[in-house]
Design an enzyme around this catalytic site. Structure first.
Site, PDB file in Angstrom:
ATOM      1  N   ASP A  30       0.853  -1.192   0.000  1.00  9.73           N
ATOM      2  CA  ASP A  30       0.000   0.000   0.000  1.00  9.73           C
ATOM      3  C   ASP A  30       0.891   1.244   0.000  1.00  9.73           C
ATOM      4  O   ASP A  30       1.877   1.327   0.734  1.00  9.73           O
ATOM      5  CB  ASP A  30      -0.919  -0.007   1.226  1.00  9.73           C
ATOM      6  CG  ASP A  30      -2.061   0.978   1.082  1.00  9.73           C
ATOM      7  OD1 ASP A  30      -3.218   0.531   1.031  1.00  9.73           O
ATOM      8  OD2 ASP A  30      -1.804   2.204   1.038  1.00  9.73           O
ATOM      9  N   ILE A  31       0.512   2.211  -0.846  1.00 10.82           N
ATOM     10  CA  ILE A  31       1.318   3.428  -1.004  1.00 10.82           C
ATOM     11  C   ILE A  31       1.210   4.347   0.222  1.00 10.82           C
ATOM     12  O   ILE A  31       2.058   5.209   0.443  1.00 10.82           O
ATOM     13  CB  ILE A  31       0.889   4.168  -2.303  1.00 10.82           C
ATOM     14  CG1 ILE A  31       1.993   5.056  -2.836  1.00 10.82           C
ATOM     15  CG2 ILE A  31      -0.405   4.939  -2.112  1.00 10.82           C
ATOM     16  CD1 ILE A  31       1.746   5.556  -4.256  1.00 10.82           C
ATOM     17  N   GLN A  94     -14.566   2.617   1.437  1.00 14.93           N
ATOM     18  CA  GLN A  94     -13.839   2.239   0.218  1.00 14.93           C
ATOM     19  C   GLN A  94     -13.519   3.477  -0.615  1.00 14.93           C
ATOM     20  O   GLN A  94     -14.420   4.229  -0.980  1.00 14.93           O
ATOM     21  CB  GLN A  94     -14.660   1.244  -0.611  1.00 14.93           C
ATOM     22  CG  GLN A  94     -13.903   0.694  -1.816  1.00 14.93           C
ATOM     23  CD  GLN A  94     -14.736  -0.315  -2.609  1.00 14.93           C
ATOM     24  OE1 GLN A  94     -15.960  -0.366  -2.467  1.00 14.93           O
ATOM     25  NE2 GLN A  94     -14.092  -1.099  -3.433  1.00 14.93           N
ATOM     26  N   HIS A 100     -10.512  -5.036  -3.046  1.00 15.45           N
ATOM     27  CA  HIS A 100      -9.167  -5.300  -2.520  1.00 15.45           C
ATOM     28  C   HIS A 100      -9.262  -5.630  -1.046  1.00 15.45           C
ATOM     29  O   HIS A 100     -10.144  -5.151  -0.345  1.00 15.45           O
ATOM     30  CB  HIS A 100      -8.240  -4.106  -2.747  1.00 15.45           C
ATOM     31  CG  HIS A 100      -8.783  -2.800  -2.246  1.00 15.45           C
ATOM     32  ND1 HIS A 100      -9.733  -2.078  -2.945  1.00 15.45           N
ATOM     33  CD2 HIS A 100      -8.538  -2.111  -1.120  1.00 15.45           C
ATOM     34  CE1 HIS A 100     -10.024  -0.983  -2.270  1.00 15.45           C
ATOM     35  NE2 HIS A 100      -9.323  -0.977  -1.143  1.00 15.45           N
ATOM     36  N   HIS A 102      -7.136  -5.564   2.460  1.00 18.30           N
ATOM     37  CA  HIS A 102      -5.977  -5.020   3.168  1.00 18.30           C
ATOM     38  C   HIS A 102      -5.404  -6.072   4.110  1.00 18.30           C
ATOM     39  O   HIS A 102      -6.158  -6.753   4.831  1.00 18.30           O
ATOM     40  CB  HIS A 102      -6.383  -3.823   4.035  1.00 18.30           C
ATOM     41  CG  HIS A 102      -6.872  -2.624   3.288  1.00 18.30           C
ATOM     42  ND1 HIS A 102      -6.086  -1.520   3.056  1.00 18.30           N
ATOM     43  CD2 HIS A 102      -8.073  -2.345   2.721  1.00 18.30           C
ATOM     44  CE1 HIS A 102      -6.788  -0.604   2.389  1.00 18.30           C
ATOM     45  NE2 HIS A 102      -8.007  -1.082   2.182  1.00 18.30           N
TER      46      HIS A 102
HETATM   47  P1  AMP Z   1      -9.784   1.632   0.493  1.00 28.01           P
HETATM   48  O1  AMP Z   1     -10.030   2.844   1.322  1.00 28.01           O
HETATM   49  O2  AMP Z   1     -10.135   0.343   1.202  1.00 28.01           O
HETATM   50  O3  AMP Z   1     -10.404   1.746  -0.872  1.00 28.01           O
HETATM   51  O4  AMP Z   1      -8.216   1.553   0.314  1.00 28.01           O
HETATM   52  C1  AMP Z   1      -7.551   1.944  -0.837  1.00 28.01           C
HETATM   53  C2  AMP Z   1      -6.081   1.824  -0.548  1.00 28.01           C
HETATM   54  O5  AMP Z   1      -5.374   1.875  -1.779  1.00 28.01           O
HETATM   55  C3  AMP Z   1      -5.514   2.930   0.359  1.00 28.01           C
HETATM   56  O6  AMP Z   1      -4.939   2.333   1.520  1.00 28.01           O
HETATM   57  C4  AMP Z   1      -4.471   3.600  -0.535  1.00 28.01           C
HETATM   58  O7  AMP Z   1      -3.333   4.008   0.180  1.00 28.01           O
HETATM   59  C5  AMP Z   1      -4.154   2.514  -1.534  1.00 28.01           C
HETATM   60  N1  AMP Z   1      -3.646   2.984  -2.821  1.00 28.01           N
HETATM   61  C6  AMP Z   1      -4.212   3.913  -3.629  1.00 28.01           C
HETATM   62  N2  AMP Z   1      -3.468   4.072  -4.749  1.00 28.01           N
HETATM   63  C7  AMP Z   1      -2.432   3.207  -4.653  1.00 28.01           C
HETATM   64  C8  AMP Z   1      -1.303   2.910  -5.470  1.00 28.01           C
HETATM   65  N3  AMP Z   1      -1.120   3.521  -6.650  1.00 28.01           N
HETATM   66  N4  AMP Z   1      -0.430   1.969  -5.057  1.00 28.01           N
HETATM   67  C9  AMP Z   1      -0.608   1.340  -3.872  1.00 28.01           C
HETATM   68  N5  AMP Z   1      -1.645   1.592  -3.040  1.00 28.01           N
HETATM   69  C10 AMP Z   1      -2.535   2.526  -3.412  1.00 28.01           C
END
Ligand code: AMP
Ligand code: ZN
Length: 147
Positions: A30-31, A94, A100, A102
């Protein structure tokens, strides 16, 4: 899905720090990690929420999540426990509308937590809870979109 950020990662149009990939799922860091080692397990087929995801992809996501749960616990990254979390829709938190899961390594006092309503500690009226179970059972016995 042309504009989906996770589909772009799957197509290798934007970079990620990949941990695992097979025909059905990809896992990457995760970024914006909640804790060190925070990973995402993502089905390759685009579906916004779990009800729209095929069962094979869903099963693989869970299976790979188990492998990575074990890997994180044995990686040397601080990890006393793991949160496996899915926000299944916007109101559930979300942000990225592509399913996805986590994997969040946890340590005591790490500052992460799920915020509960103030009255959560108080058990509720069981007859009212039972009424809700009736509603759920009625639909679940004849699911609208069951595969
Ligand atoms: P959610 O709130 O469950 O939709 O989580 C989305 C997750 O995606 C967040 O924790 C972000 O930090 C992660 N995220 C968004 N863009 C990227 C990316 N390009 N690479 C890795 N993680 C990402
Ligand atoms: Zn997508």
């Amino acid at each position: 899905m042309e504009d989906c950020i996770f589909c772009k990662i799957i197509r290798a149009e934007i970079p990620c720090i990949k941990v695992f990939e097979n025909d059905l799922v990809i896992a990457f860091m995760d970024i914006r990690p909640v804790t060190p080692g925070h990973l995402l397990v993502v089905p390759k087929k685009h579906a916004a929420i779990i009800p729209d995801l095929d069962n094979e992809s869903l099963a693989e996501m869970i299976s790979i999540a188990k492998d990575l749960d074990i890997a994180v616990r044995n990686s040397g990254i601080p990890c006393e426990a793991v949160n496996l979390q899915v926000a299944d829709g916007k109101a559930a938190g979300q942000e990225v509308p592509h399913v996805h899961l986590h994997i969040i390594p946890r340590t005591t006092g790490d500052g992460f937590g799920l915020r509960m309503p103030a009255d959560h500690t108080v058990p509720k009226d069981m007859s009212k809870i039972a009424e809700l179970a009736v509603l759920i059972r009625a639909v679940n016995s004849d699911p609208p979109e069951a595969e």
